[in-house]
Design a protein around this motif. Structure first.
Motif, PDB file in Angstrom:
ATOM      1  N   ARG A   3       0.981  -1.347  -0.045  1.00 41.45           N
ATOM      2  CA  ARG A   3       0.071   0.084  -0.020  1.00 41.45           C
ATOM      3  C   ARG A   3       1.018   1.128   0.071  1.00 41.45           C
ATOM      4  NH1 ARG A   3      -4.450   0.019   4.533  1.00 41.45           N
ATOM      5  NH2 ARG A   3      -4.776  -1.794   3.541  1.00 41.45           N
ATOM      6  N   LYS A   4       1.918   1.231   0.810  1.00 38.00           N
ATOM      7  CA  LYS A   4       2.695   2.606   1.003  1.00 38.00           C
ATOM      8  C   LYS A   4       3.341   2.664  -0.364  1.00 38.00           C
ATOM      9  CE  LYS A   4       6.427   2.107   3.187  1.00 38.00           C
ATOM     10  NZ  LYS A   4       7.218   1.848   4.372  1.00 38.00           N
ATOM     11  N   ARG A   5       4.094   1.599  -0.748  1.00 38.24           N
ATOM     12  CA  ARG A   5       4.654   1.695  -2.149  1.00 38.24           C
ATOM     13  C   ARG A   5       3.938   2.506  -3.273  1.00 38.24           C
ATOM     14  NH1 ARG A   5       7.939  -3.397  -2.282  1.00 38.24           N
ATOM     15  NH2 ARG A   5       9.253  -2.937  -0.650  1.00 38.24           N
ATOM     16  N   GLY A   6       2.553   2.033  -3.377  1.00 34.72           N
ATOM     17  CA  GLY A   6       1.764   2.111  -4.067  1.00 34.72           C
ATOM     18  C   GLY A   6       1.573   3.744  -3.982  1.00 34.72           C
ATOM     19  N   LEU A   7       1.491   4.268  -2.859  1.00 35.70           N
ATOM     20  CA  LEU A   7       1.154   5.669  -2.843  1.00 35.70           C
ATOM     21  C   LEU A   7       2.388   6.536  -3.077  1.00 35.70           C
ATOM     22  CD1 LEU A   7      -1.028   7.611  -1.340  1.00 35.70           C
ATOM     23  CD2 LEU A   7       0.818   7.590   0.636  1.00 35.70           C
ATOM     24  N   PHE A   8       3.358   5.988  -2.623  1.00 36.45           N
ATOM     25  CA  PHE A   8       4.802   6.670  -3.290  1.00 36.45           C
ATOM     26  C   PHE A   8       4.782   6.697  -4.688  1.00 36.45           C
ATOM     27  CE2 PHE A   8       9.513   6.822  -3.053  1.00 36.45           C
ATOM     28  CZ  PHE A   8       9.620   8.073  -2.559  1.00 36.45           C
TER      29      PHE A   8
ATOM     30  N   GLU B 185      -2.358 -15.176   8.929  1.00 40.06           N
ATOM     31  CA  GLU B 185      -2.694 -14.947   7.555  1.00 40.06           C
ATOM     32  C   GLU B 185      -2.436 -13.481   7.214  1.00 40.06           C
ATOM     33  OE1 GLU B 185      -6.613 -16.188   5.633  1.00 40.06           O
ATOM     34  OE2 GLU B 185      -5.626 -17.981   6.444  1.00 40.06           O
ATOM     35  N   ARG B 186      -2.721 -12.409   8.201  1.00 39.76           N
ATOM     36  CA  ARG B 186      -2.582 -11.211   8.281  1.00 39.76           C
ATOM     37  C   ARG B 186      -1.705 -10.594   9.206  1.00 39.76           C
ATOM     38  NH1 ARG B 186      -5.637  -7.526   5.658  1.00 39.76           N
ATOM     39  NH2 ARG B 186      -7.208  -8.132   3.874  1.00 39.76           N
ATOM     40  N   ALA B 187      -0.568 -10.220   8.830  1.00 40.03           N
ATOM     41  CA  ALA B 187       0.367  -9.925  10.043  1.00 40.03           C
ATOM     42  C   ALA B 187       0.422  -8.371  10.163  1.00 40.03           C
ATOM     43  CB  ALA B 187       1.719 -10.327   9.493  1.00 40.03           C
ATOM     44  N   GLY B 225      21.569 -16.320  11.408  1.00 34.84           N
ATOM     45  CA  GLY B 225      20.972 -17.140  10.516  1.00 34.84           C
ATOM     46  C   GLY B 225      21.916 -16.633   9.194  1.00 34.84           C
ATOM     47  N   ALA B 226      21.418 -16.866   7.820  1.00 36.44           N
ATOM     48  CA  ALA B 226      21.915 -16.788   6.851  1.00 36.44           C
ATOM     49  C   ALA B 226      22.055 -15.226   6.478  1.00 36.44           C
ATOM     50  CB  ALA B 226      21.493 -17.475   5.791  1.00 36.44           C
ATOM     51  N   GLY B 227      21.234 -14.275   6.647  1.00 40.19           N
ATOM     52  CA  GLY B 227      20.924 -12.861   6.222  1.00 40.19           C
ATOM     53  C   GLY B 227      19.880 -12.241   6.955  1.00 40.19           C
ATOM     54  N   GLN B 228      19.589 -11.001   6.124  1.00 40.76           N
ATOM     55  CA  GLN B 228      18.648 -10.166   7.021  1.00 40.76           C
ATOM     56  C   GLN B 228      17.834  -9.320   5.817  1.00 40.76           C
ATOM     57  OE1 GLN B 228      21.949  -9.565   7.769  1.00 40.76           O
ATOM     58  NE2 GLN B 228      22.193  -8.748   5.696  1.00 40.76           N
ATOM     59  N   VAL B 229      16.568  -9.619   6.130  1.00 39.86           N
ATOM     60  CA  VAL B 229      15.473  -8.749   5.115  1.00 39.86           C
ATOM     61  C   VAL B 229      14.693  -8.072   6.038  1.00 39.86           C
ATOM     62  CG1 VAL B 229      15.532 -10.378   3.355  1.00 39.86           C
ATOM     63  CG2 VAL B 229      14.030 -10.755   5.093  1.00 39.86           C
ATOM     64  N   PRO B 230      14.066  -6.836   5.343  1.00 40.09           N
ATOM     65  CA  PRO B 230      12.913  -6.386   6.047  1.00 40.09           C
ATOM     66  C   PRO B 230      11.752  -7.123   6.679  1.00 40.09           C
ATOM     67  CG  PRO B 230      13.356  -5.067   4.012  1.00 40.09           C
ATOM     68  CD  PRO B 230      14.102  -6.266   3.957  1.00 40.09           C
ATOM     69  N   LEU B 231      11.173  -6.452   7.581  1.00 41.76           N
ATOM     70  CA  LEU B 231       9.886  -7.313   7.830  1.00 41.76           C
ATOM     71  C   LEU B 231       9.024  -7.742   6.730  1.00 41.76           C
ATOM     72  CD1 LEU B 231       7.938  -8.433  10.164  1.00 41.76           C
ATOM     73  CD2 LEU B 231       7.366  -5.990  10.503  1.00 41.76           C
ATOM     74  N   HIS B 232       8.440  -6.805   6.181  1.00 42.30           N
ATOM     75  CA  HIS B 232       7.377  -6.887   5.080  1.00 42.30           C
ATOM     76  C   HIS B 232       7.992  -7.972   4.066  1.00 42.30           C
ATOM     77  CE1 HIS B 232       5.926  -3.401   6.914  1.00 42.30           C
ATOM     78  NE2 HIS B 232       4.745  -3.660   6.427  1.00 42.30           N
ATOM     79  N   THR B 233       9.230  -8.083   3.850  1.00 41.49           N
ATOM     80  CA  THR B 233       9.748  -8.963   2.652  1.00 41.49           C
ATOM     81  C   THR B 233       9.642 -10.495   3.533  1.00 41.49           C
ATOM     82  OG1 THR B 233      11.312  -7.480   1.878  1.00 41.49           O
ATOM     83  CG2 THR B 233      11.788  -9.886   1.451  1.00 41.49           C
ATOM     84  N   TRP B 243      -0.337  -6.033   7.049  1.00 40.35           N
ATOM     85  CA  TRP B 243      -1.462  -5.093   7.443  1.00 40.35           C
ATOM     86  C   TRP B 243      -0.978  -3.955   8.101  1.00 40.35           C
ATOM     87  CZ3 TRP B 243      -6.119  -7.036  10.931  1.00 40.35           C
ATOM     88  CH2 TRP B 243      -7.457  -6.669  10.495  1.00 40.35           C
ATOM     89  N   PRO B 244      -0.546  -2.793   7.200  1.00 41.45           N
ATOM     90  CA  PRO B 244       0.079  -1.940   8.067  1.00 41.45           C
ATOM     91  C   PRO B 244      -1.078  -0.792   8.826  1.00 41.45           C
ATOM     92  CG  PRO B 244       0.488  -1.940   5.724  1.00 41.45           C
ATOM     93  CD  PRO B 244      -0.643  -2.799   5.802  1.00 41.45           C
ATOM     94  N   ILE B 245      -1.027  -0.791   9.996  1.00 41.19           N
ATOM     95  CA  ILE B 245      -1.700  -0.088  10.868  1.00 41.19           C
ATOM     96  C   ILE B 245      -0.953   1.244  11.355  1.00 41.19           C
ATOM     97  CG2 ILE B 245      -3.224  -0.123  12.888  1.00 41.19           C
ATOM     98  CD1 ILE B 245      -3.286  -3.244  12.687  1.00 41.19           C
ATOM     99  N   PRO B 246      -1.643   2.439  11.319  1.00 38.46           N
ATOM    100  CA  PRO B 246      -1.077   3.455  11.777  1.00 38.46           C
ATOM    101  C   PRO B 246      -0.801   3.595  13.420  1.00 38.46           C
ATOM    102  CG  PRO B 246      -2.848   4.165  10.622  1.00 38.46           C
ATOM    103  CD  PRO B 246      -2.906   2.747  10.758  1.00 38.46           C
ATOM    104  N   GLU B 247       0.476   3.815  13.822  1.00 39.07           N
ATOM    105  CA  GLU B 247       0.968   3.379  15.216  1.00 39.07           C
ATOM    106  C   GLU B 247      -0.213   3.910  16.190  1.00 39.07           C
ATOM    107  OE1 GLU B 247       4.906   4.531  16.470  1.00 39.07           O
ATOM    108  OE2 GLU B 247       4.568   3.384  18.285  1.00 39.07           O
ATOM    109  N   PRO B 248      -0.598   5.375  16.140  1.00 38.43           N
ATOM    110  CA  PRO B 248      -1.614   5.895  17.155  1.00 38.43           C
ATOM    111  C   PRO B 248      -2.895   4.848  17.446  1.00 38.43           C
ATOM    112  CG  PRO B 248      -1.056   7.398  15.784  1.00 38.43           C
ATOM    113  CD  PRO B 248      -0.162   6.435  15.019  1.00 38.43           C
TER     114      PRO B 248
END
Lengths: 295, 307
Positions: A3-8, B185-187, B225-233, B243-248
């Motif tokens: 979603r974020k990348r889409g917006l960007f 299923e939805r993180a 382990g063998a390496g690192q990636v961002p959470l979303h990957t 499932w991105p949620i605004p922190e507030p």
């Protein structure tokens, strides 16, 4: 982060619609230069510190538009930057860190071979949504000593502004007056035997004339600083746009210092003063050479 | 054959370790719940580490090696009871190891003990402070366990004690916090944040523990382990949807749901979705030549075959 990348990307496309050929040209150039950088990326395209050229190539193209068409940047002596690990030390000014952005783009577009400059950011950046993400994908890290040492040991090109916010948020009457330099960068340079390239950036000091800095209010709001400039907050967010000054980036001769990094403050201070004096010289020279702030 | 006692033997990692060690050691184990189909030659005792039965077991069986991985890591029950079982149980275990002349001890800690903070540099080494309790008080028992074991290591040099701090362990048998998180299923993620994360395959962790015992290692070591990636990957690669949620909204939401027993993790866990906790693994590599054999893709795939 679909979603974020889409917006960007939508945003980028909008800009592209306004400036199609210039942006496309910048993108081609950035991609071409990025391909020439020997980065160590894993099977997912990330390096060990979160750099991801695939995410940052678009914002680099936007920065290139600023570099070429807005600030019409010129560089002097960029060939002096040695290969391998190196610290770029520059003056910091202009309320918003366009100077870091322009220095980064200059090394990408003008240096041979191109380098991806790693910035050492303020501690509050990782707490900001999107900005933290964009900064990291672009190769910037929180400015902890551990991070800086790790980058230098990986033979990266690291950019540091030792004046920090003292320099960036100073008021108009102090333009081109170098503020106090922190000593940390010198200790790390000594510890990792890294050459230092002093850099004088002419132009950034006039891009956003600061009238005052509401430090008390900033502290209460939890902000690093709250500058009042000729245009901000008077013109709202639009007031954040810098004046179209011309940027001139002057690279000095690399300086090599010897020591362990554990010396007393006054010993380190003397070495730091040498770097500061070199930057001061570059700034004076640069100001004398130019025909005008905007020309 | 030397005897090894494993606490938490019925857990996924406990079973894998049993499998790995049973050709070299006589394996016995304890757990708070029974392990139904355990191998016949492995003695599994259902008991509480804090009770006398556990001391009796050590006195009569006299294992030379002990692997302590029996902790409560979920937040379902009474937090005081969790703290008591983890901390008091470890204290008893350390005392017994000393009294009954155990020669080698491995205590499983985790990367969580360092804490997730914006100012975290990349690749924390083992000397970094364990600050997790500052933002995540619910896991202070795990920090106390780590600290207690490290103290024991220095106080009893005659016992080869190793504290292992692995990064997030993934695999079909793993119930680590991150494995459970990625199985959803939805993180839920924090909008605008995507920290770099490291992952370790459960088989690699098993290898690291076995090598620690076999090579008489002592000390405190990160396991990476063998390496690192961002959470979303990681979420995408394990077949989930972020499932991105605004922190507030996220933080109060989790606080409310957790209070009502409807969220699996307290709000402190959110910081691990915002800030990187990446560890340097070179110390263990140099000490015993440990190197993760499973690459990132295989590690992610191992979780994808989930039911």
């Amino acid at each position: 982060m679909a979603r974020k990348r889409g917006l960007f990307e939508t945003f980028q496309e909008r800009i592209g619609a306004v400036l199609p050929s210039a942006l496309q040209e910048a993108q081609t150039r950035v991609d071409d230069r990025l391909a020439k950088i020997p980065t160590r990326l894993n099977e997912y395209g990330y390096d060990a510190f979160g750099l991801h050229p695939e995410s940052s190539r678009r914002s680099l193209a936007t920065s290139t538009l600023f570099y070429r068409h807005y600030f019409r940047t010129e560089t002097f002596g960029i060939e002096k930057v040695p290969s391998g690990r190196v610290l770029l030390i520059a003056n910091h000014a202009g309320q918003l860190p366009f100077d870091g952005m322009m220095l980064g783009v200059s090394m990408l577009l003008e240096a041979e071979p191109p380098r991806l400059v790693r910035g050492m950011g303020e501690y509050f950046i990782p707490q900001l949504p999107f900005l933290s993400w964009a900064a990291e994908r672009g190769g910037n890290l929180v400015g902890t000593p551990e991070n800086c040492v790790a980058l230098l040991e990986a033979d990266e090109c690291v950019m540091v502004f030792p004046e920090g916010a003292r320099g960036m948020n100073k008021t108009w009457d102090h333009r081109y007056e170098l503020q106090r330099f922190g000593l940390g960068f010198m200790r790390l340079a000594l510890q990792t035997e890294t050459p230092i390239v002093p850099i004088g950036i002419v132009g950034s000091e006039e891009q956003q004339p600061g009238l005052m800095n509401l430090e008390g209010l900033a502290k209460r709001l939890g902000l690093p600083s709250l500058p009042v400039t000729a245009t901000f907050p008077l013109l709202g967010p639009l007031g954040l746009l810098p004046l179209p000054v011309r940027y001139r980036i002057h690279f000095g001769e690399p300086l090599h210092f010897e020591g362990s990094g554990s010396e007393e403050d006054d010993v380190v201070q003397r070495k730091v003063n040498e770097v500061r004096a070199a930057i001061d010289g570059l700034l004076q020279e640069g100001r004398e050479q130019r025909a005008g702030v905007f020309r | 054959m030397e005897k090894v006692l494993i606490t938490g033997i019925g857990s996924g990692p406990g079973r894998l370790l049993t499998e790995r060690l049973r050709t070299r050691f006589e394996v016995l184990g304890v757990d708070r719940t029974p392990w139904e189909d355990h191998p016949a030659e492995v003695a599994v005792h259902v008991l509480d580490l804090r009770k006398k039965g556990f001391e009796d077991l050590l006195r009569t069986e006299r294992p030379s090696h002990v692997v302590h991985m029996g902790f409560i890591r979920h937040f379902k029950g009474d937090p005081n009871r969790r703290h008591e079982i983890n901390v008091r149980g470890t204290k008893q275990l350390l005392d017994h190891c000393h009294r009954y002349e155990v020669t080698n001890l491995v205590v499983m800690s985790s990367s969580y003990v360092y804490g997730a903070f914006p100012e975290n540099p990349f690749y924390l080494d083992e000397d970094q402070p364990l600050s997790a309790s500052r933002s995540y008080p619910e896991i202070r028992d795990l920090v106390e366990v780590d600290t207690m074991a490290t103290g024991f290591l220095w106080r009893h040099p005659e016992i080869r004690t190793t504290v292992l701090r692995p990064v997030s362990v993934l695999g079909p048998n793993s119930r680590s916090m991150m494995a459970e998180y990625l199985r959803q299923e939805r993180a839920p993620t924090v909008l605008g944040f995507d920290p770099m994360m490291q992952f370790l395959h459960e088989q690699d962790l098993t290898d690291a523990i076995a090598m620690t015992l076999e090579q008489d290692l002592a000390g405190v070591y990160n396991v990476v382990g063998a390496g690192q990636v961002p959470l979303h990957t990681a979420i995408e690669e394990t077949g989930g949807v972020a499932w991105p949620i605004p922190e507030p909204l996220f933080r109060p939401g989790v606080r409310m749901l957790f209070g009502a027993g409807m969220a699996p993790w307290p709000p402190g866990a959110i910081d691990y979705l915002k800030y990187p906790v990446t560890l340097a693994g070179d110390a263990l590599a140099q000490a015993i030549g440990f190197k993760a054999l499973f690459g990132l893709e295989e590690t992610f795939r191992s979780l994808r075959g989930r039911g």
